[in-house]
Design an enzyme around this catalytic site. Structure first.
Site, mmCIF file in Angstrom:
data_model
loop_
_atom_site.group_PDB
_atom_site.id
_atom_site.type_symbol
_atom_site.label_atom_id
_atom_site.label_comp_id
_atom_site.label_asym_id
_atom_site.label_seq_id
_atom_site.Cartn_x
_atom_site.Cartn_y
_atom_site.Cartn_z
ATOM 1 N N TYR B 101 -4.345 139.338 33.318
ATOM 2 C CA TYR B 101 -4.522 139.820 31.958
ATOM 3 C C TYR B 101 -3.214 138.533 31.425
ATOM 4 O O TYR B 101 -1.868 139.254 32.153
ATOM 5 C CB TYR B 101 -4.344 140.462 30.880
ATOM 6 C CG TYR B 101 -3.699 140.950 29.098
ATOM 7 C CD1 TYR B 101 -4.834 140.615 27.924
ATOM 8 C CD2 TYR B 101 -2.285 140.326 29.036
ATOM 9 C CE1 TYR B 101 -3.814 140.135 26.801
ATOM 10 C CE2 TYR B 101 -2.275 140.177 27.226
ATOM 11 C CZ TYR B 101 -2.921 140.365 26.420
ATOM 12 O OH TYR B 101 -2.390 139.978 25.116
ATOM 13 N N GLU B 189 -3.641 134.050 24.333
ATOM 14 C CA GLU B 189 -4.187 134.876 24.902
ATOM 15 C C GLU B 189 -5.006 134.535 26.059
ATOM 16 O O GLU B 189 -5.960 134.235 24.994
ATOM 17 C CB GLU B 189 -4.411 135.944 24.157
ATOM 18 C CG GLU B 189 -4.351 137.575 24.550
ATOM 19 C CD GLU B 189 -4.965 138.299 23.954
ATOM 20 O OE1 GLU B 189 -4.664 139.771 23.342
ATOM 21 O OE2 GLU B 189 -6.716 138.535 23.739
#
Lengths: 294, 380
Positions: B101, B189
Site C-alpha cells: 500500500y 493512493e
C-alpha cells in the site's frame, strides 16, 4: 487590550485597486483602521480615494512604515503576494482569498515558518480580524462588533463569526478581538495561537470558539485548553449533520472516513471543560451568562 | 474531484508510474476488443467512485472471450451502493507475488505532506491502521524539500517491503509524490501496489482526488470533469455558481456562508426536521443568485418547506429580499418559504418583503424560530 492588531497597526492593502480590495480597504479605513497604502504592480504613483498606491510591498513599507498587510488578490497570485508581504517586512498578514490550491498553501505556510518566523499569517479564506473600536482588517461589518471586551472570539467560519458577534453585541457584551482563522486545510493561524494570545491578554476574560467539521484543530485546541487555559471557553461546532466525504463549502470542512466529525470535536472540547453548545444562539446565551457572572 | 480508477491510472501514467496495460469499455464488444489487444487473462473492473466493488461482484477475472462476455454483460448496469456501472476498465491480469500500500496526502495537523507505506496492501488501510498500526511506515515530507530517491529507499526498507521490490518501489514512490504535488492531488493512493513474480513493481489500482482549487493550472482536467456523474441538481447549481449538496430530508436550506449553512442543517435537525440540501449562496450574493437558489431547490420533489437563513455581511439583505420576490415572479415555488434575515440592510430587506408576506412566505426573528416554523411546515 486586544490581540494581534490594535489602534497602532498600520495596514497596506495588496490588491487595493481591484473591486474587492477597494471596497473592503475603504470600509476598513472608514471604520478607523490606519490604512496607509495599497500595492498593485504597475499602478504605483496612483491613489485610491487618497490612499497612495505602490508597485511593491517593499516600496509601500519603506514609504509608510506599515506593520500589516491585507491580501485581497485572486487565488493564483495569493501565495506569491503573501511571500512578498513577508519579504517586505510586515509582521501580520491577513489573506481573505478563497480558492488557493492546497499545495500552494502548504508551501507558503512552511516557507513562512522556516524563513520568516516573526511573521503571522491569518487565513487564507478567512473573514479577517477586528479589535472593536481599534482596527478592522478584512470583510467583517464593523457595526456588529462592540468595543470594550471582555470576550475574545476565534472562528473557522465567516458568517458564524458575524452571528456570534451579533448575539453578544445585542446583549451588550463586547469583544476584545474577533479572529476568523478561515476554512482552508492549511490555516496560517490556528485555534491554539489565538487561545494562547487570549489567555495572555488581561482584558480578555472569556473566549468563544467556533469550529466546524474537518481536520483535528478543535481536538488539539481541547488538549491545549485542558493543559493551559484558565479562562472560561464556550464552543460551538458546526456540521453535526454533515455527510462524510463531502466538502461542505469550505475546502477544509470535510469528514474523511470517520475522522473530523463534529461529534468527536464536541466530545473532546467537553472533556477539556469547555462549555459546548449545540447552536450559535445557545452559545451566545451561555457566554452572556458567563460574562454577567464574572 | 474524485477520479475513476481508469482516470487515476491515466493520470499516473502521465508521471511515468507503471500500470497494467488496459483500456476503457462501455459495451461488451469494446471489452472484447480491449481483451484481444492486451491479451488474456484479463480483469474486468467496474468503474464506480465507491469502495467495495470486489465484494459487490464488480471485479472479475476472465480467461476467454466467453468469460469476458459473461462478466462484462453482468457488470455493466450493475448497481453498486447506488452507483450504476456505465463503464469498465479491462486490463491484463497480473501475477501477484506481494501486495503493498502507498499513498500521499496532506497531514493537516502538522501542515506537511504525509506518505504512508505498508507491506500489507490489498486490504483497507483503515483496517490496518486500526489493527496493526506498526505495519504502516509514515513519512513526513516538508513541502519545500520534497521526496528524493535516497529517502524513498530508506522508507521502503523501513516499511519492510521485500528486497526484490525495494529499488523499483523507491523509484515509483518518487514519481507518485511528483504526481501528488505537480498534479495537485488531495490524495494519490495505490492499493495494491504489487510485486510480480518477475520482480517488477506496478500500480494495480489508483485512487486519486484532485484539488478543485488548482483547476486553473490544469486544463487537462476538463476530460475528467466531463465524466463527473453528479446529481442533476448539483450540476444545475454549479452552473449557476452555487455551492449545493443534495441530502435526503424535506427542508430546503439556503444560507450565506459555509459555516452558517452547516449550522442551519444542524438547527433544523435539532428541532425535529431533516435538511434536503446544503446550499451556500456565498458572500456578496445578489438578487439573481438568490432567485437561482430558490429555483434549484424548487426542482427537488422531496422539499416540503424552504428555510432561507441569511446573516448579511457583504451580502446585503435587501438584495436577498429582492431575489426572493424575483424568484416568486419567475417560477411558481411549490413550498412555503420561511426567512430569517439579519445583518447588513436587514431592516430594508424586511420592509421590501413586508407587503408580500402571507401564509406561504413568512419571516421569523431568529434562526431557531425560523427553523421551527419551517420544520412544522415540512412535517405537516
Amino acid at each position: 487590550m486586544s490581540i494581534f492588531v490594535d489602534e497602532n497597526t498600520t495596514v497596506i492593502v495588496q490588491g487595493l485597486t481591484g473591486g474587492q480590495g477597494r471596497f473592503h480597504g475603504l470600509r476598513n479605513r472608514d471604520y478607523g483602521t490606519r490604512v496607509v497604502g495599497g500595492v498593485t504592480p504597475g499602478k504605483g504613483g496612483t491613489d485610491v480615494d487618497g490612499i497612495p498606491v505602490f508597485n511593491t510591498v517593499d516600496e509601500a513599507v519603506a514609504a509608510t512604515g506599515a506593520t500589516a498587510s491585507f491580501v485581497v488578490v485572486p487565488p493564483k497570485f495569493a501565495a506569491d503576494a503573501i511571500i512578498e508581504a513577508a519579504q517586505g517586512g510586515v509582521t501580520f498578514i491577513v489573506c481573505i482569498t478563497e480558492g488557493i490550491p492546497a499545495h500552494d498553501e502548504a508551501r507558503t505556510y512552511n516557507r513562512l515558518v522556516e524563513q520568516f518566523p516573526g511573521v503571522r499569517l491569518l487565513g487564507p479564506n478567512c473573514p479577517g480580524i477586528i479589535s472593536p473600536g481599534k482596527c478592522n482588517i478584512g470583510i467583517t461589518s464593523g457595526d456588529i462588533a462592540l468595543a470594550g471586551g471582555p470576550v475574545g472570539i476565534v472562528s473557522r467560519s465567516g458568517t458564524l463569526t458575524y452571528q456570534a458577534l451579533h448575539e453578544l453585541s445585542q446583549q451588550g457584551v463586547g469583544q476584545t478581538t474577533c479572529v476568523g482563522i478561515g476554512g482552508d486545510p492549511v490555516p496560517g493561524t490556528n485555534f491554539i495561537d489565538c487561545l494562547s494570545a487570549f489567555q495572555d491578554d488581561p482584558e480578555t476574560r472569556a473566549v468563544m470558539m467556533i469550529g466546524e467539521i474537518g481536520g483535528s484543530e478543535e481536538e488539539r485546541a481541547a488538549e491545549w485548553i485542558k493543559a493551559h487555559m484558565t479562562k472560561p471557553v464556550v464552543a460551538y461546532v458546526a456540521g453535526v449533520t454533515a455527510p462524510a466525504g463531502r466538502k461542505m463549502g469550505h475546502a477544509g470542512a470535510i469528514i474523511s472516513g470517520s475522522k473530523g466529525t463534529a461529534q468527536a470535536k464536541m466530545a473532546a472540547l467537553a472533556e477539556a471543560g469547555v462549555h459546548v453548545c449545540v447552536n450559535p444562539t445557545e452559545a451566545g446565551a451561555k457566554m452572556v451568562e458567563i460574562v454577567r457572572a464574572l | 474531484m474524485d477520479l475513476f480508477e481508469y482516470q487515476g491510472k491515466q493520470y499516473f501514467a502521465r508521471y511515468g508510474i507503471a500500470v497494467s496495460p488496459g483500456g476503457v469499455a462501455d459495451t461488451v464488444e469494446e471489452a472484447l476488443a480491449v481483451a484481444a489487444r492486451v491479451g488474456y487473462p484479463v480483469v474486468v473492473k467496474a468503474q464506480v467512485k465507491v469502495g467495495g466493488r470486489g465484494k459487490a461482484g464488480g471485479v472479475k477475472l476472465a480467461a476467454s472471450d466467453d468469460e469476458v462476455r459473461t462478466h462484462a454483460g453482468a457488470i455493466l448496469g450493475l448497481d453498486i451502493k447506488g452507483h450504476v456501472v456505465r463503464r469498465l476498465w479491462v486490463e491484463h491480469a497480473s501475477d501477484i507475488a506481494k501486495e503493498y500500500y502507498a499513498s500521499f496526502t496532506l497531514d493537516r495537523p502538522n501542515k506537511v505532506h504525509l506518505g504512508m507505506l505498508s507491506a500489507q496492501g490489498g486490504v483497507e488501510i483503515e483496517v490496518v491502521a486500526e489493527e496493526n498500526p506498526d505495519a504502516i511506515a509514515m513519512l513526513s515530507i516538508d513541502p519545500l524539500v520534497g521526496l528524493d530517491v535516497a529517502t524513498a529507499r530508506r522508507w521502503v526498507a523501513e516499511a519492510g517491503l521485500d528486497e526484490a521490490a525495494r529499488a523499483e518501489a523507491a523509484e515509483l514512490l518518487v514519481k507518485l509524490y511528483r504526481c501528488y504535488v505537480e498534479g495537485d492531488c488531495d490524495l494519490a493512493e495505490v492499493n495494491p501496489l504489487i510485486l510480480t513474480p518477475g520482480g517488477t513493481v506496478h500500480a494495480l489500482d489508483a485512487k486519486v482526488t484532485l484539488d478543485e482549487n488548482a483547476a486553473f493550472r490544469h486544463p487537462e482536467w476538463d476530460e475528467f470533469r466531463a465524466t463527473e456523474t453528479e446529481d442533476p441538481r448539483e450540476q444545475m447549481a454549479k452552473a449557476k455558481g452555487l455551492n449545493y449538496i443534495g441530502l435526503d430530508g424535506s427542508v430546503g436550506i439556503i444560507a450565506n456562508g459555509a459555516g452558517l449553512a452547516m449550522s442551519t442543517l444542524d438547527v433544523v435537525n435539532q428541532v425535529g426536521g431533516t435538511a434536503a440540501n446544503f446550499l451556500d449562496i456565498g458572500g456578496g450574493a445578489n438578487a439573481d443568485v438568490m432567485a437561482a437558489a430558490l429555483e434549484v431547490i424548487n426542482t427537488d420533489p422531496k422539499v416540503r418547506a424552504i428555510f432561507v437563513n441569511i446573516f448579511g455581511g457583504i451580502t446585503r439583505v435587501d438584495e436577498v429580499a429582492r431575489g426572493v420576490l424575483e424568484a416568486l415572479s419567475r417560477v411558481s415555488i411549490s413550498s412555503p418559504i420561511v426567512l430569517r434575515l439579519d445583518g447588513t440592510n436587514a431592516v430594508e430587506g424586511r420592509a421590501i418583503l413586508a407587503e408580500h408576506l402571507n401564509d406561504r412566505l413568512l419571516t421569523e426573528p431568529t434562526m431557531l424560530d425560523a427553523a421551527r416554523r419551517a420544520v412544522a411546515f415540512a412535517n405537516q
